[in-house]
Scaffold this motif. Sequence first.
Motif, PDB file in Angstrom:
ATOM      1  N   GLN A 115       0.831  -1.206   0.000  1.00  0.00           N
ATOM      2  CA  GLN A 115       0.000   0.000   0.000  1.00  0.00           C
ATOM      3  C   GLN A 115       0.867   1.258   0.000  1.00  0.00           C
ATOM      4  OE1 GLN A 115      -2.348  -0.746   3.502  1.00  0.00           O
ATOM      5  NE2 GLN A 115      -3.981  -1.790   2.357  1.00  0.00           N
ATOM      6  N   LYS A 116       1.929   1.236   0.791  1.00  0.00           N
ATOM      7  CA  LYS A 116       2.849   2.379   0.811  1.00  0.00           C
ATOM      8  C   LYS A 116       3.507   2.576  -0.543  1.00  0.00           C
ATOM      9  CE  LYS A 116       4.101   2.252   5.723  1.00  0.00           C
ATOM     10  NZ  LYS A 116       5.216   2.031   6.689  1.00  0.00           N
ATOM     11  N   GLU A 117       3.894   1.442  -1.162  1.00  0.00           N
ATOM     12  CA  GLU A 117       4.567   1.526  -2.465  1.00  0.00           C
ATOM     13  C   GLU A 117       3.629   2.076  -3.531  1.00  0.00           C
ATOM     14  OE1 GLU A 117       7.739   0.962  -5.239  1.00  0.00           O
ATOM     15  OE2 GLU A 117       7.565   1.252  -3.063  1.00  0.00           O
ATOM     16  N   MET A 118       2.360   1.638  -3.505  1.00  0.00           N
ATOM     17  CA  MET A 118       1.390   2.141  -4.478  1.00  0.00           C
ATOM     18  C   MET A 118       1.171   3.642  -4.307  1.00  0.00           C
ATOM     19  SD  MET A 118      -1.355  -0.999  -4.368  1.00  0.00           S
ATOM     20  CE  MET A 118      -2.568  -0.134  -5.352  1.00  0.00           C
ATOM     21  N   ALA A 119       1.082   4.082  -3.058  1.00  0.00           N
ATOM     22  CA  ALA A 119       0.895   5.517  -2.792  1.00  0.00           C
ATOM     23  C   ALA A 119       2.125   6.301  -3.239  1.00  0.00           C
ATOM     24  CB  ALA A 119       0.636   5.737  -1.304  1.00  0.00           C
TER      25      ALA A 119
ATOM     26  N   ASN B 214       4.525   9.604  -9.814  1.00  0.00           N
ATOM     27  CA  ASN B 214       4.003   9.779 -11.162  1.00  0.00           C
ATOM     28  C   ASN B 214       3.451  11.191 -11.368  1.00  0.00           C
ATOM     29  OD1 ASN B 214       3.320   8.754 -13.779  1.00  0.00           O
ATOM     30  ND2 ASN B 214       1.182   8.674 -13.110  1.00  0.00           N
ATOM     31  N   GLU B 215       2.754  11.696 -10.341  1.00  0.00           N
ATOM     32  CA  GLU B 215       2.213  13.054 -10.436  1.00  0.00           C
ATOM     33  C   GLU B 215       3.331  14.090 -10.473  1.00  0.00           C
ATOM     34  OE1 GLU B 215      -0.334  13.340  -7.086  1.00  0.00           O
ATOM     35  OE2 GLU B 215      -1.943  12.116  -7.960  1.00  0.00           O
TER      36      GLU B 215
END
Length: 380
Positions: free
Chosen positions: A65-69, A75-76
């Motif tokens: 979850q941390k990695e996805m965030a 990316n932004e």
Amino acid sequence: MSNKRYNEDFKRTIVDLYNSGSSVKDLSSEYGVTEVTIYKWIKDFSPNQQSGSEGATSKDVEEMQKEMARLKEENEILKKGYDHIRQKVDNTELTEFIKEQKDEHTIKAICDALDFPRSTYYETINRVESNRDKENRELLDQITQIHKNSKKRYGAPKIHAVLINKGYKVSLKRVQRLMRKEGIKSIVRKKYRPYPNREKVVERENLLKQDFSTTFVNQKWVTDITYIDTVKDGWCYLASVMDLHTHKIVGYSFSKTMTTDLVIKAVKNAYDTQKPGNGLILHSDLGTQYTSDDFKRFLRYKGIKQSFSRKGCPYDNAHIESFHATLKKEEVNHVKYLDFKSAEIALFRFIESWYNRTRIHGSLEFLTPQHVEDLAKQSA
């Protein structure tokens, strides 16, 4: 207790021991970890039945979850700053990146993501590589391999020496520049320094007198003791013996206690392996193990002359202390030994395989201690 740091293997091993039947209380007592910490590790590394992924632990899910965030945020940021960054990246660098990634993604997908024309990519890769660029690429491959083979212990001077021995004509500055550009550097950690002994020390005869010159092997040996920490068995002790002609560790002994038997065994191992003739000088500091009657009797029996450093003057023993510092910087300070046995195996590998037979030494004209000993015996 709260300041201790443990690696993932240690944590997982504790959880495995718990799953094998050991109680949390016993594990806490045996390995010096609080019960609260062990319960946390058990939660982190036990399979999470609600994760939807077989074998995934709560910690795994949390990390994902941390990695996805993080990836979403990156990316932004990249989208906002790409135009500015793109001005600092030339076409050649982007082309090299695409070449590295083309087996994982289509060239079209990579070029679209980077807003990089495919025509420019194909035009760049069809250009003839300059001789200098080709040499740098080949040198970097060699540097990377040498650094990897040394377990990241070699810095630029030793890597440069290996390249010269392989026949490459390259300057040290060029090697340093390539390493700096790729972020390749030697691993270095400061060594542990125990508190000094405050007991009164009696001066003994110094035969060495900082004269480290030799003409052959087994003329002058130096010896000392260093400390090795383990999780289960606490402080353990390594006594080492070095030949000043070759800088080879000709004998050593590892023990859970720092006794006279430890230093006798180290010298005995050296004597049995090297079989020195008469007149050998063995130099040490004024530690109680080396000034003991048992140790003196052992040396007299073997025909070895004993020499001691002056109080507060470590220079006579600088070579063996340098070896122990190297041992700490290149091996000991990078791992956490579970117990005496695991430390013993690691020390065996470092001394016998790496230090004596593989590691080149600047003070030996970038030869290994074993190579210097072999050359000396061949010329005898």
